[in-house]
Design a protein around this motif. Structure first.
Motif, mmCIF file in Angstrom:
data_model
loop_
_atom_site.group_PDB
_atom_site.id
_atom_site.type_symbol
_atom_site.label_atom_id
_atom_site.label_comp_id
_atom_site.label_asym_id
_atom_site.label_seq_id
_atom_site.Cartn_x
_atom_site.Cartn_y
_atom_site.Cartn_z
ATOM 1 N N MET A 1 0.707 -1.220 -0.020
ATOM 2 C CA MET A 1 0.097 -0.106 -0.121
ATOM 3 C C MET A 1 0.779 1.151 0.095
ATOM 4 S SD MET A 1 -3.205 1.250 2.751
ATOM 5 C CE MET A 1 -3.864 2.403 2.401
ATOM 6 N N ARG A 2 0.561 2.204 -0.883
ATOM 7 C CA ARG A 2 1.371 3.446 -1.088
ATOM 8 C C ARG A 2 1.206 4.433 0.084
ATOM 9 N NH1 ARG A 2 1.148 5.517 -7.037
ATOM 10 N NH2 ARG A 2 -1.056 5.572 -6.481
ATOM 11 N N ALA A 3 1.986 4.901 0.493
ATOM 12 C CA ALA A 3 1.966 6.073 1.680
ATOM 13 C C ALA A 3 1.510 7.427 0.852
ATOM 14 C CB ALA A 3 3.286 6.372 2.428
ATOM 15 N N ASN A 4 0.549 8.035 1.445
ATOM 16 C CA ASN A 4 0.213 9.658 0.779
ATOM 17 C C ASN A 4 1.325 10.715 1.174
ATOM 18 O OD1 ASN A 4 -1.930 8.375 -0.407
ATOM 19 N ND2 ASN A 4 -3.354 9.003 1.219
ATOM 20 N N HIS A 5 1.977 10.929 0.375
ATOM 21 C CA HIS A 5 3.060 11.880 0.461
ATOM 22 C C HIS A 5 2.449 13.347 0.056
ATOM 23 C CE1 HIS A 5 6.168 8.937 0.960
ATOM 24 N NE2 HIS A 5 5.900 8.232 -0.003
ATOM 25 N N ARG A 6 2.477 14.231 0.931
ATOM 26 C CA ARG A 6 1.823 15.456 0.928
ATOM 27 C C ARG A 6 2.890 16.339 0.482
ATOM 28 N NH1 ARG A 6 -3.429 13.953 0.788
ATOM 29 N NH2 ARG A 6 -3.855 15.947 1.005
ATOM 30 N N THR A 7 2.534 17.211 -0.479
ATOM 31 C CA THR A 7 3.600 18.221 -0.971
ATOM 32 C C THR A 7 3.050 19.574 -1.169
ATOM 33 O OG1 THR A 7 2.949 17.584 -3.319
ATOM 34 C CG2 THR A 7 4.696 16.444 -2.415
ATOM 35 N N ALA A 8 3.965 20.470 -1.588
ATOM 36 C CA ALA A 8 3.388 21.787 -1.543
ATOM 37 C C ALA A 8 4.033 22.686 -2.772
ATOM 38 C CB ALA A 8 3.852 22.917 -0.196
ATOM 39 N N SER A 9 3.501 23.383 -3.307
ATOM 40 C CA SER A 9 4.001 24.249 -4.348
ATOM 41 C C SER A 9 4.114 25.850 -4.285
ATOM 42 C CB SER A 9 2.817 24.114 -5.581
ATOM 43 O OG SER A 9 1.629 24.853 -5.330
ATOM 44 N N LEU A 10 4.718 26.498 -4.689
ATOM 45 C CA LEU A 10 5.201 27.970 -4.549
ATOM 46 C C LEU A 10 4.959 28.886 -5.776
ATOM 47 C CD1 LEU A 10 8.293 27.908 -2.367
ATOM 48 C CD2 LEU A 10 6.153 28.436 -1.636
ATOM 49 N N SER A 11 4.490 30.050 -5.672
ATOM 50 C CA SER A 11 4.092 30.710 -6.748
ATOM 51 C C SER A 11 4.570 32.234 -5.993
ATOM 52 C CB SER A 11 3.007 30.997 -7.294
ATOM 53 O OG SER A 11 2.303 29.880 -7.892
ATOM 54 N N THR A 12 5.464 33.041 -6.841
ATOM 55 C CA THR A 12 5.842 34.502 -6.432
ATOM 56 C C THR A 12 5.731 35.375 -7.344
ATOM 57 O OG1 THR A 12 8.217 34.177 -7.298
ATOM 58 C CG2 THR A 12 7.614 33.211 -4.815
ATOM 59 N N MET A 13 5.592 36.699 -7.028
ATOM 60 C CA MET A 13 5.385 37.640 -7.856
ATOM 61 C C MET A 13 5.789 38.967 -7.082
ATOM 62 S SD MET A 13 4.494 38.969 -10.800
ATOM 63 C CE MET A 13 3.372 37.399 -11.345
ATOM 64 N N HIS A 14 6.835 39.780 -7.881
ATOM 65 C CA HIS A 14 7.194 41.116 -7.128
ATOM 66 C C HIS A 14 6.329 42.054 -7.500
ATOM 67 C CE1 HIS A 14 10.888 38.950 -6.379
ATOM 68 N NE2 HIS A 14 11.236 39.664 -5.419
ATOM 69 N N ILE A 15 5.839 42.869 -6.497
ATOM 70 C CA ILE A 15 4.826 43.904 -6.807
ATOM 71 C C ILE A 15 5.321 45.274 -6.365
ATOM 72 C CG2 ILE A 15 2.336 44.736 -6.619
ATOM 73 C CD1 ILE A 15 1.503 41.883 -6.281
ATOM 74 N N GLU A 16 5.442 46.330 -7.176
ATOM 75 C CA GLU A 16 5.739 47.662 -6.841
ATOM 76 C C GLU A 16 4.854 48.525 -6.007
ATOM 77 O OE1 GLU A 16 7.841 51.555 -8.801
ATOM 78 O OE2 GLU A 16 7.170 49.909 -9.935
ATOM 79 N N ALA A 17 4.457 48.065 -4.857
ATOM 80 C CA ALA A 17 3.523 48.480 -3.805
ATOM 81 C C ALA A 17 3.839 48.125 -2.424
ATOM 82 C CB ALA A 17 2.010 48.091 -4.232
ATOM 83 N N ALA A 18 3.315 48.924 -1.587
ATOM 84 C CA ALA A 18 3.815 48.583 0.063
ATOM 85 C C ALA A 18 2.852 47.473 0.413
ATOM 86 C CB ALA A 18 3.156 49.827 0.636
ATOM 87 N N PRO A 19 3.376 46.757 1.289
ATOM 88 C CA PRO A 19 2.717 45.269 2.021
ATOM 89 C C PRO A 19 1.309 45.746 2.208
ATOM 90 C CG PRO A 19 5.082 45.372 2.489
ATOM 91 C CD PRO A 19 4.552 46.782 1.871
ATOM 92 N N GLU B 1 9.093 42.787 2.122
ATOM 93 C CA GLU B 1 9.500 44.122 1.613
ATOM 94 C C GLU B 1 10.927 43.697 0.995
ATOM 95 O OE1 GLU B 1 8.275 48.046 2.856
ATOM 96 O OE2 GLU B 1 8.537 47.004 4.861
ATOM 97 N N GLU B 2 11.194 44.194 -0.324
ATOM 98 C CA GLU B 2 12.912 44.143 -0.874
ATOM 99 C C GLU B 2 12.929 45.406 -1.658
ATOM 100 O OE1 GLU B 2 12.976 40.694 -3.273
ATOM 101 O OE2 GLU B 2 12.670 39.239 -1.625
ATOM 102 N N GLU B 3 13.548 46.479 -0.814
ATOM 103 C CA GLU B 3 13.840 47.884 -1.255
ATOM 104 C C GLU B 3 12.433 48.314 -1.762
ATOM 105 O OE1 GLU B 3 16.790 47.376 -4.640
ATOM 106 O OE2 GLU B 3 18.250 46.857 -3.009
ATOM 107 N N HIS B 4 11.906 48.643 -2.889
ATOM 108 C CA HIS B 4 11.014 49.289 -3.363
ATOM 109 C C HIS B 4 9.853 48.366 -3.786
ATOM 110 C CE1 HIS B 4 13.198 53.153 -2.907
ATOM 111 N NE2 HIS B 4 14.234 52.874 -3.585
ATOM 112 N N MET B 5 10.126 47.172 -3.705
ATOM 113 C CA MET B 5 9.167 46.112 -3.980
ATOM 114 C C MET B 5 8.708 45.244 -2.850
ATOM 115 S SD MET B 5 9.497 46.625 -7.697
ATOM 116 C CE MET B 5 8.744 45.072 -8.425
ATOM 117 N N THR B 6 7.701 44.605 -2.948
ATOM 118 C CA THR B 6 6.981 43.563 -2.137
ATOM 119 C C THR B 6 7.052 42.164 -3.084
ATOM 120 O OG1 THR B 6 5.569 45.188 -0.958
ATOM 121 C CG2 THR B 6 5.350 42.956 -0.876
#
Length: 281
Positions: free
Chosen positions: A1-19, A103-108
């Motif tokens: 019987m196979r174990a259920n391996h739970r995984t995650a995914s990531l998506s990123t975007m740099h936006i020129e606006a305050a948090p 925050e990363e300089e003038h981007m978030t």
């Protein structure tokens, strides 16, 4: 019987606006309506830990619970999705979505982490790839709204459809057809909806699409990009695919029908009702 391996995914975007400004878009009902969907039901404008909310995006309902709301740095939801498919059936699944703002300089830097995919589940493989690409599209639209004042969600998501559930073919699926994964890649068709462009073109579940519209589609993302490049054209699209190890060719006329584009509202109508209405009109 196979174990259920739970995984995650990531998506990123740099936006020129305050948090704080980005937080308003991600973690308030009013903000979600500016870039994501017109239908958000929440007990309070600012969503707090413990709040139950309903987010309807096209043919998908998310009845979520807020797990954490640390303004303006972290927002986490436990998602319970119910998605309406073009054959009038539903798929249901649960995930946890976390939004992080740095925050990363003038981007978030905005990071969306989605956790809870079962790597042994064919459904979850499809959901994961759809979700990763969908969040890239949504974050891009949020960037357009905040930086340029442009809400282009209907343009971003309004590409023509082929009428399939597909995901990047695994090496095992390629080898099962006698194909070399180092030389051939493509999209495995998990489902082909009845009366869809794919069905009319002769495609079947289990086929592997390697080229679409004259462009190689080794991944799900490339497949969606190729669909997007077909927007605005009415010409048949060439499709090269594999079935039982044989290389085959066909042509398909893509569709903007809301049965396939996800514009059916699952809180008001079913696919069958929409289809019956079309046939009687």
């Amino acid at each position: 019987m196979r174990a259920n391996h739970r995984t995650a995914s990531l998506s990123t975007m740099h936006i020129e606006a305050a948090p704080e400004l980005i937080w308003e878009g991600l973690a308030t009902a009013r903000g979600m309506k500016t870039y994501l969907t017109d239908e958000v039901h929440a007990p309070n404008e600012h969503i707090s830990a413990g709040d139950e909310i309903r987010i309807v995006i096209g043919d998908m309902i998310n009845d979520a619970v807020c797990l954490a709301s640390d303004r303006p740095r972290l927002f986490r939801l436990k998602d319970r999705f119910r998605s309406l498919l073009a054959d009038d059936s539903y798929v249901e699944y649960e995930l946890v979505t976390t939004f992080r703002l740095e925050e990363e300089e003038h981007m978030t830097r905005v990071t969306v982490e989605v956790d809870g995919y079962d790597e042994n589940s064919e459904l979850h493989q499809w959901v994961r790839e759809c979700g990763e690409f969908g969040w890239k599209q949504s974050l891009f639209n949020l960037k357009l709204v905040l930086e340029l004042g442009l809400d282009l969600r209907y343009d971003v998501f309004g590409y023509p459809r082929f009428g399939v559930c597909n995901y990047t073919a695994t090496p095992a699926q390629l080898r099962a057809q006698g194909l070399d994964p180092d030389r051939v890649q493509g999209n495995y068709l998990m489902e082909v909806f009845p009366e869809s462009p794919a069905a009319r073109a002769g495609l079947r579940p289990g086929d592997i699409v390697a080229s679409f519209g004259g462009r190689d589609v080794p991944t799900y993302a490339e497949f969606i990009r190729s669909l997007g490049l077909c927007a605005g054209t009415n010409e048949p699209v060439g499709v090269m695919y594999y079935r039982g190890g044989r290389r085959l060719h066909t042509e398909a006329e893509l569709s903007y029908d809301k049965l396939l584009t996800g514009l059916v509202d699952p809180t008001e109508e079913s696919v069958r009702q929409v289809a019956d209405g079309k046939r009687s009109s």
